[in-house]
Structure formats: structure tokens, C-alpha cells
Design an enzyme around this catalytic site. Structure first.
Site, PDB file in Angstrom:
ATOM      1  N   ASP A  13       0.653  -1.241  -0.124  1.00 38.81           N
ATOM      2  CA  ASP A  13       0.253  -0.043   0.189  1.00 38.81           C
ATOM      3  C   ASP A  13       0.807   1.309   0.158  1.00 38.81           C
ATOM      4  O   ASP A  13       0.513   2.392   0.474  1.00 38.81           O
ATOM      5  CB  ASP A  13      -1.111  -0.013   1.351  1.00 38.81           C
ATOM      6  CG  ASP A  13      -1.627  -1.258   1.235  1.00 38.81           C
ATOM      7  OD1 ASP A  13      -2.277  -1.693   0.105  1.00 38.81           O
ATOM      8  OD2 ASP A  13      -1.677  -2.002   2.450  1.00 38.81           O
ATOM      9  N   LYS A  16       2.095   2.449  -5.208  1.00 41.57           N
ATOM     10  CA  LYS A  16       2.885   1.844  -6.279  1.00 41.57           C
ATOM     11  C   LYS A  16       1.816   1.930  -7.476  1.00 41.57           C
ATOM     12  O   LYS A  16       2.553   2.453  -8.650  1.00 41.57           O
ATOM     13  CB  LYS A  16       3.026   0.298  -6.331  1.00 41.57           C
ATOM     14  CG  LYS A  16       4.061  -0.149  -5.388  1.00 41.57           C
ATOM     15  CD  LYS A  16       4.200  -1.721  -5.095  1.00 41.57           C
ATOM     16  CE  LYS A  16       2.920  -2.432  -4.632  1.00 41.57           C
ATOM     17  NZ  LYS A  16       2.499  -2.058  -3.174  1.00 41.57           N
ATOM     18  N   GLY A  40      -4.146  -4.092  -4.201  1.00 46.02           N
ATOM     19  CA  GLY A  40      -5.172  -3.141  -4.472  1.00 46.02           C
ATOM     20  C   GLY A  40      -4.509  -1.746  -5.037  1.00 46.02           C
ATOM     21  O   GLY A  40      -3.755  -1.247  -4.181  1.00 46.02           O
ATOM     22  N   HIS A  41      -4.479  -1.649  -6.387  1.00 48.93           N
ATOM     23  CA  HIS A  41      -3.594  -0.436  -6.720  1.00 48.93           C
ATOM     24  C   HIS A  41      -4.700   0.954  -7.100  1.00 48.93           C
ATOM     25  O   HIS A  41      -5.624   0.534  -7.879  1.00 48.93           O
ATOM     26  CB  HIS A  41      -2.846  -0.861  -7.772  1.00 48.93           C
ATOM     27  CG  HIS A  41      -1.821  -1.585  -7.423  1.00 48.93           C
ATOM     28  ND1 HIS A  41      -1.143  -2.437  -8.339  1.00 48.93           N
ATOM     29  CD2 HIS A  41      -1.579  -2.028  -6.220  1.00 48.93           C
ATOM     30  CE1 HIS A  41      -0.270  -3.252  -7.613  1.00 48.93           C
ATOM     31  NE2 HIS A  41      -0.261  -2.965  -6.259  1.00 48.93           N
ATOM     32  N   GLN A 226       1.726  -5.936  -3.291  1.00 48.42           N
ATOM     33  CA  GLN A 226       2.410  -5.925  -1.788  1.00 48.42           C
ATOM     34  C   GLN A 226       3.697  -5.315  -1.506  1.00 48.42           C
ATOM     35  O   GLN A 226       3.965  -4.258  -2.376  1.00 48.42           O
ATOM     36  CB  GLN A 226       2.494  -7.642  -1.245  1.00 48.42           C
ATOM     37  CG  GLN A 226       1.006  -8.205  -1.088  1.00 48.42           C
ATOM     38  CD  GLN A 226       0.655  -8.967  -2.369  1.00 48.42           C
ATOM     39  OE1 GLN A 226       1.299  -9.134  -3.232  1.00 48.42           O
ATOM     40  NE2 GLN A 226      -0.468  -8.625  -3.210  1.00 48.42           N
TER      41      GLN A 226
HETATM   42  P1  IMP Z   1      -2.522 -12.825   1.609  1.00 49.76           P
HETATM   43  O1  IMP Z   1      -1.760 -12.316   0.439  1.00 49.76           O
HETATM   44  O2  IMP Z   1      -4.066 -12.637   1.521  1.00 49.76           O
HETATM   45  O3  IMP Z   1      -2.486 -14.316   1.887  1.00 49.76           O
HETATM   46  O4  IMP Z   1      -2.371 -12.059   2.952  1.00 49.76           O
HETATM   47  C1  IMP Z   1      -1.261 -12.085   3.582  1.00 49.76           C
HETATM   48  C2  IMP Z   1      -0.666 -11.041   4.510  1.00 49.76           C
HETATM   49  O5  IMP Z   1      -0.367  -9.858   3.348  1.00 49.76           O
HETATM   50  C3  IMP Z   1      -1.737 -10.269   5.442  1.00 49.76           C
HETATM   51  O6  IMP Z   1      -1.242  -9.535   6.212  1.00 49.76           O
HETATM   52  C4  IMP Z   1      -2.340  -9.147   4.155  1.00 49.76           C
HETATM   53  O7  IMP Z   1      -2.900  -8.015   4.915  1.00 49.76           O
HETATM   54  C5  IMP Z   1      -1.131  -8.922   3.306  1.00 49.76           C
HETATM   55  N1  IMP Z   1      -1.378  -8.064   2.085  1.00 49.76           N
HETATM   56  C6  IMP Z   1      -1.657  -8.951   1.179  1.00 49.76           C
HETATM   57  N2  IMP Z   1      -1.848  -8.212   0.003  1.00 49.76           N
HETATM   58  C7  IMP Z   1      -1.492  -6.965   0.244  1.00 49.76           C
HETATM   59  C8  IMP Z   1      -1.687  -5.661  -0.343  1.00 49.76           C
HETATM   60  O8  IMP Z   1      -1.741  -5.555  -1.465  1.00 49.76           O
HETATM   61  N3  IMP Z   1      -1.152  -4.624   0.544  1.00 49.76           N
HETATM   62  C9  IMP Z   1      -1.077  -4.734   2.083  1.00 49.76           C
HETATM   63  N4  IMP Z   1      -0.979  -5.891   2.514  1.00 49.76           N
HETATM   64  C10 IMP Z   1      -1.276  -6.879   1.900  1.00 49.76           C
END
Ligand code: IMP
Length: 437
Positions: A13, A16, A40-41, A226
Site C-alpha cells: 500500500d 505503487k 489493491g492499486h 504487496q
Molecule cells: P494474503 O496475501 O491474502 O495471503 O495475506 C497475507 C498478508 O499479506 C496479510 O497480512 C495481508 O493483509 C497482506 N497483504 C496481502 N496483499 C496486500 C496488499 O496488497 N497490501 C497490503 N497488505 C497485503
């Protein structure tokens, strides 16, 4: 040949999407190489906001071609609804502009159910996943049973494999995870067959396309999702995502060699945020955390969850710079810090008498860990409408210069608002200048 990898240098977040959008003015390709619709972009063009979770952030520029690389996990239902939404907003999306690598894996309903059931079963030690089925889809990939985009071209061949998956996941849900969730094969299959028909023309050979494009001298942006600190191996394990988020993953997730990457840009907020569980040594608790959350609109694009906010962590960021080979930093959301009289930069940690100079390896090691801060003066001015470096308050200059010195890495741009125009060059490296020329 001209290629830039863009990674989030914190826990995701960082902004990017916006930066990729800005840098794509002259790009030929924008390529996603890992993750799925857990990302989420957000992009704001002329005040209109578009949230993307799977489509690369170049999709709003008509001349840019977009690839979902082999390292991505793709939920066909989500992709189709995102395509519809972005088309409705005026973007043209056709198989010439959007390619989905044949080797990318699919996220299907059972992955989502397993993700959620597993989180419930974990109880207090849950990870706080986005619940989008990302981890279970990568698990299938690792155990060599996943369904891939290539399978969308020959649905009859994947039918029995999908059925076997459904049966296996139903058993996992019922007997191991003690969940009442259940997948109905017929329903899933009817939908998947329909989606396969629509998506099949988009499936292509991403590795070859990007290799050839780079050989022709085209400009390619590799768009990370991420953040580096959520990397499955180098992040704050086990509170990480299930893919490799470091810059090196761009070559693996697309299928080109490391020598084809010219530059790595790391995007970082002027503070830190993190969603979900996991260690966060500089977390701001109480009112200050709430204030920054509100001012920075720190709520998840994908899940709407409130993000935890904290001070800028130089130690964590140096880990990101090291593991990703970041050669220049883009600092976002400086406008959010306006009005805070003193700003803190974490320059180390202590545990009792012990000095700790990197993020510790296990979550247990964070017990008793205290952040050590360098305090610097803040600025009271609203800087969100400033458009040049020289017009910024001296305190902003000092903040950015202090960070540059602490990070031992140049800051190339800063961003003071969500729109394309709120991006101010500081010292863009040669590769980026050529990229934008
Ligand atoms: P997962 O990717 O859904 O398996 O989540 C694993 C961890 O990564 C969790 O703490 C999510 O909140 C975090 N996470 C996954 N995608 C994002 C993102 O795009 N932004 C911020 N945190 C993320």
C-alpha cells in the site's frame, strides 16, 4: 532495452499503482509478476479514482500493453468483473492490449474457502490474510497440482482435474478445517467453462512477448504487488504473503533473465502502514495512529480494513533496499504528515541492553523490542498543491535529505497527493529520465 522494476519497499500500500501510472506515459508494457487480487492499486486521473486489483496499472493508458505474468495467480471471475468495470470507465481492453500468461495459475472458489477456513482455524494466531485464496492457490502450484491459464484453452482436459480438486478441498474443509463451507463442482464448472471461453483469447506466452519487446528496445515496467517486507522468504515470516515480492521475483514471475532489468525503484510512504497481523516495531498506537489513518485514508482498497500506521522504519527499509537491490526510492504521501510538529525516523531497535540492527527472524523475537528514533522537525504548511521541489518548505527538504542519508539510497521523486500531477522529481536516475523521455 529499458526496463524498470517497481516494488513496494514496506508492507504494501505504498502507492505503487500511482507511480506506475505516472511512469507509463512513455512505456510500452506494464507487467504484473506476482500476487493476485490481494493487491489493491489506486489510480486517480483528473480526479476520477480507479481501483485495480489484478489488471496492471498501465491499463488506463491506451498505448500501453499489459501482461499478467506467469508468477501471478488469477481469479477469472474477479478479472472479468474488473475488465467490465474498467471498460465501463472508458478503457479499451482487448486481447492485443491485455495478455495473461499461459503459465499463471488460477484462483478458484475452493481456494477462497480454504483460505478463510484456515484463518478461522488459526484462531488468535491468524495471519490476517485478505481472504482471496492467494495462499492456497500458490500451495497448489508448489505441490504441482494447480490449474493454469493454459488450461482455459482446453477446458475438456482440465475438467476431471478440477473435479478431483473440488473433492479434495471439500474433504480438507470438512475433516481437517472443521468448516461447513462446501464447493459444488457442477456450479463451479458451469461458471469456469463460461469464463474460459471469454478469457481464452487473452492467454499468451508472456515470457516470449517481454523478451522480444526488450530486445526491440521497448520500455517495460515490472509492477510489484504487496511490499518487500511481505515477501514469503525475506519478509516478517509467517506474517507474509505467499509469493515472492522482492525485485528478483520479476524475472522469475515473467520468465526473463536478471540481466534484462535496468533499474529497481522502491516505493515507500513517508510513514509506515501494515494490514493484518504481524510485527510492526514503529506502530503508532492511540490517537496519533487514528489521526494518521484518517488523514492518509489508510483503509484497504481490497478489503476496506483499517491499516495500522507507524513511523518510518529506516531499519526495515534498509532490508528492503538490500534484498531488492533498490537503487532509488520514491517517497509518497508526504502531505499526510503536514501539521505534525515532530516526525520520528526509526534508526535502530533495542531489546534490553542489546542493539538489534535488522528485523528479527521470528515473531517471538519482537517481544521487548523497542524502536530507537531520530526526531526531526515537521512542517505546518499544506504541501498537497506544491508541484516543484524548490517550492517545498525547507523542513520538507531536510526530512527528505535526512532520509536519503540514513537509507544510503537516493530519493528520486516525492509524491504529495493522489493525482498524477502531484509527483515531484527530486533526483531521478538516468534510467528513469531516459524512460520518461
Ligand atoms: P494474503 O496475501 O491474502 O495471503 O495475506 C497475507 C498478508 O499479506 C496479510 O497480512 C495481508 O493483509 C497482506 N497483504 C496481502 N496483499 C496486500 C496488499 O496488497 N497490501 C497490503 N497488505 C497485503
Amino acid at each position: 532495452m529499458s526496463s524498470i522494476v517497481i516494488v513496494g519497499a514496506q508492507w504494501g500500500d505504498e502507492g505503487k499503482g500511482k507511480i506506475v501510472d505516472v511512469l507509463t506515459e512513455r512505456a510500452d508494457w506494464v507487467v504484473r509478476f506476482q500476487g493476485g487480487n490481494n493487491a489493491g492499486h489506486t489510480i486517480v486521473v483528473d480526479g476520477v479514482k480507479t481501483a485495480l486489483s489484478l489488471l496492471p496499472s498501465g491499463i488506463l493508458r491506451p498505448h500501453v500493453k499489459c501482461l499478467l505474468g506467469a508468477g501471478v495467480v488469477m481469479n477469472p471471475t474477479v478479472l472479468l468483473s474488473e475488465i467490465d468495470r474498467v471498460r465501463a470507465a472508458g478503457a479499451e481492453i482487448n486481447p492485443g492490449r491485455l495478455v495473461i500468461d499461459r503459465d499463471a495459475h488460477l484462483v478458484l472458489d475452493y481456494h477462497i474457502l480454504v483460505d478463510k477456513a484456515r484463518e478461522l482455524a488459526r484462531g488468535a494466531s491468524k495471519i490476517g490474510t485478505t481472504g482471496r485464496g492467494i495462499g492456497p492457490a500458490y500451495e497448489d502450484r508448489s505441490q504441482r497440482s494447480g490449474i493454469r491459464c493454459a488450461d482455459l484453452l482446453t477446458p475438456h482436459r482440465m475438467r476431471e482435474r478440477v473435479r478431483a480438486h473440488v473433492e479434495e478441498k471439500n474433504k480438507l474443509l470438512k475433516y481437517v478445517l472443521e468448516s461447513k463451507a462446501h464447493v459444488d463442482f457442477d456450479q463451479l464448472w458451469t461458471q469456469l467453462e463460461r469464463e474460459a471461453e471469454i478469457l481464452a483469447p487473452f492467454v499468451g506466452n508472456g515470457s516470449r512477448l517481454i523478451f522480444d519487446a526488450l530486445r526491440r528496445g521497448e520500455k517495460v515496467i515490472f509492477e510489484g504487488a504487496q511490499g518487500v517486507l511481505l515477501d514469503q522468504v525475506h519478509g516478517t515470516y509467517p506474517f507474509v504473503t505467499s509469493s515472492s515480492t522482492i525485485a528478483g521475483s520479476a524475472t522469475i514471475g515473467v520468465g526473463v533473465g536478471p540481466k534484462m532489468i535496468d533499474s529497481v525503484l522502491g516505493i515507500a510512504k513517508a510513514y509506515c502502514t501494515r494490514v493484518g497481523e504481524g510485527p510492526f516495531p514503529t506502530e503508532m498506537l492511540g490517537e496519533l495512529g487514528d489521526e494518521v489513518r484518517q488523514k492518509g485514508r489508510e483503509f484497504g482498497t481490497v478489503t476496506g480494513r483499517a491499516r495500522r500506521c507507524g513511523w518510518f522504519d529506516v531499519v526495515a527499509m534498509k532490508r528492503a533496499i538490500r534484498t531488492s537491490g533498490i537503487d532509488s526510492v520514491i517517497l509518497t504521501k508526504l502531505d499526510v504528515l503536514s501539521g505534525l510538529p515532530t516526525l520520528k525516523l526509526c534508526t535502530g531497535y533495542t531489546r534490553g541492553d542489546e542493539l538489534v540492527d535488522d528485523l528479527p527472524p521470528s515473531s517471538e523475537d519482537y517481544e521487548g523490542l523497542e524502536a530507537t528514533y531520530l526526531e526531526v522537525p515537521g512542517w505546518s504548511e499544506d504541501i498537497s498543491s506544491v508541484r516543484t521541489w524548490d517550492a517545498l518548505p525547507k523542513t520538507v527538504h531536510a526530512f527528505v535529505e535526512t532520509l536519503t542519508n540514513l537509507l544510503e539510497c537516493p530519493v528520486s521523486f516525492i509524491s504529495v497527493g493522489p493525482g498524477r500531477e502531484a509527483t515531484i522529481p527530486v533526483a531521478p536516475p538516468q534510467v528513469v529520465r531516459e524512460f520518461l523521455a
